[in-house]
Design an enzyme around this catalytic site. Structure first.
Site, PDB file in Angstrom:
ATOM      1  N   LYS A   1      77.349  23.153  46.468  1.00  0.00           N
ATOM      2  CA  LYS A   1      77.841  23.665  47.747  1.00  0.00           C
ATOM      3  C   LYS A   1      77.640  22.613  48.825  1.00  0.00           C
ATOM      4  O   LYS A   1      76.711  21.823  48.761  1.00  0.00           O
ATOM      5  CB  LYS A   1      77.060  24.919  48.133  1.00  0.00           C
ATOM      6  CG  LYS A   1      77.385  26.123  47.264  1.00  0.00           C
ATOM      7  CD  LYS A   1      76.718  27.361  47.832  1.00  0.00           C
ATOM      8  CE  LYS A   1      76.895  28.557  46.915  1.00  0.00           C
ATOM      9  NZ  LYS A   1      76.086  29.706  47.345  1.00  0.00           N
TER      10      LYS A   1
ATOM     11  N   ARG B   1      73.631  44.211  48.764  1.00  0.00           N
ATOM     12  CA  ARG B   1      74.334  44.770  49.911  1.00  0.00           C
ATOM     13  C   ARG B   1      75.348  45.820  49.484  1.00  0.00           C
ATOM     14  O   ARG B   1      75.443  46.879  50.049  1.00  0.00           O
ATOM     15  CB  ARG B   1      75.068  43.670  50.691  1.00  0.00           C
ATOM     16  CG  ARG B   1      74.180  42.874  51.583  1.00  0.00           C
ATOM     17  CD  ARG B   1      74.816  41.580  51.966  1.00  0.00           C
ATOM     18  NE  ARG B   1      74.978  40.734  50.797  1.00  0.00           N
ATOM     19  CZ  ARG B   1      75.304  39.462  50.839  1.00  0.00           C
ATOM     20  NH1 ARG B   1      75.559  38.879  51.982  1.00  0.00           N
ATOM     21  NH2 ARG B   1      75.390  38.760  49.735  1.00  0.00           N
TER      22      ARG B   1
ATOM     23  N   SER C   1      75.518  34.915  55.211  1.00  0.00           N
ATOM     24  CA  SER C   1      75.442  33.590  55.849  1.00  0.00           C
ATOM     25  C   SER C   1      76.845  33.066  56.108  1.00  0.00           C
ATOM     26  O   SER C   1      77.112  32.470  57.155  1.00  0.00           O
ATOM     27  CB  SER C   1      74.701  32.601  54.952  1.00  0.00           C
ATOM     28  OG  SER C   1      73.398  33.037  54.707  1.00  0.00           O
TER      29      SER C   1
ATOM     30  N   HIS D   1      68.421  38.673  55.471  1.00  0.00           N
ATOM     31  CA  HIS D   1      67.399  38.012  54.646  1.00  0.00           C
ATOM     32  C   HIS D   1      65.995  38.343  55.174  1.00  0.00           C
ATOM     33  O   HIS D   1      65.094  38.643  54.399  1.00  0.00           O
ATOM     34  CB  HIS D   1      67.560  36.483  54.685  1.00  0.00           C
ATOM     35  CG  HIS D   1      68.801  35.963  54.040  1.00  0.00           C
ATOM     36  ND1 HIS D   1      69.648  35.086  54.676  1.00  0.00           N
ATOM     37  CD2 HIS D   1      69.339  36.163  52.805  1.00  0.00           C
ATOM     38  CE1 HIS D   1      70.643  34.771  53.860  1.00  0.00           C
ATOM     39  NE2 HIS D   1      70.495  35.408  52.730  1.00  0.00           N
TER      40      HIS D   1
END
Ligand code: ADP
Length: 162
Positions: free
Chosen positions: A41, A90, A129, A17
């Protein structure tokens, strides 16, 4: 002035990030990194803690601001008069989700919010993460994944849970 928003969960912010933040801050005059308060979440860090981490990590980047928001990105962007969102890619697995998100945001905002993608630096291509949290939960080494002060906070969280 070209202003952009980099939205995300950042639970917690990783070096991947941070790499996107640094590169985007060189492209735009102002970059607003904004933590999404996602009620669906269960996060490791509260929104306030995630904002503190991002502020600390970006304190030497004068054109980066840190904020948080709830609800739809397009509403928050409209409120702040922001028209460009930055997202990181990514791998091909990110692409489908990110493409859909970008298209929905463009549609819902009636073309007011466009998304710009930066590809990950290869050394961070594997980094997420969730993998950082998983490694740390087993006491593994995350020193190559997050800044040292963040690693410390992550281990503290897991130690407190034990
Ligand atoms: P979200 O829950 O919104 O996907 P994340 O915090 O996981 O939030 O990610 C925010 C953005 O940062 C996403 O666009 C994601 O693809 C990107 N990102 C995450 N990790 C990396 C990395 N290692 N390199 C480049 N981009 C990344």
């Amino acid at each position: 002035m070209k202003r952009a928003i980099y939205p995300g969960s950042f639970d917690p912010m990783t070096l991947g990030h941070l790499d996107i933040i640094k590169r985007a801050s060189e492209i735009f005059d102002v970059l607003i990194v904004s933590v999404l308060n996602n009620k669906e979440k269960t996060p490791l860090f509260s929104v306030e803690e995630r904002v503190i981490i991002l502020k600390e990590a970006t304190k030497d980047l004068p054109n980066v601001q840190v904020d948080s928001f709830s609800g739809l990105l397009i509403n928050y962007a409209a409120e702040k008069d922001l028209h460009i969102a930055v997202r990181g890619l990514r791998a091909i697995t990110d692409f489908e989700y990110e493409l859909q998100l970008a298209q929905v945001n463009r549609l819902l905002s009636k073309g007011e919010l466009d998304t710009v993608f930066l590809t990950t630096s290869l050394e961070y291509a594997y980094l997420s993460s969730s993998s950082v949290k998983e490694i740390a939960s087993f006491g593994g080494d995350i020193s190559q994944c997050v800044p040292d002060f963040v690693a410390k906070k992550i281990y503290e969280k897991f130690n407190a849970k034990r």
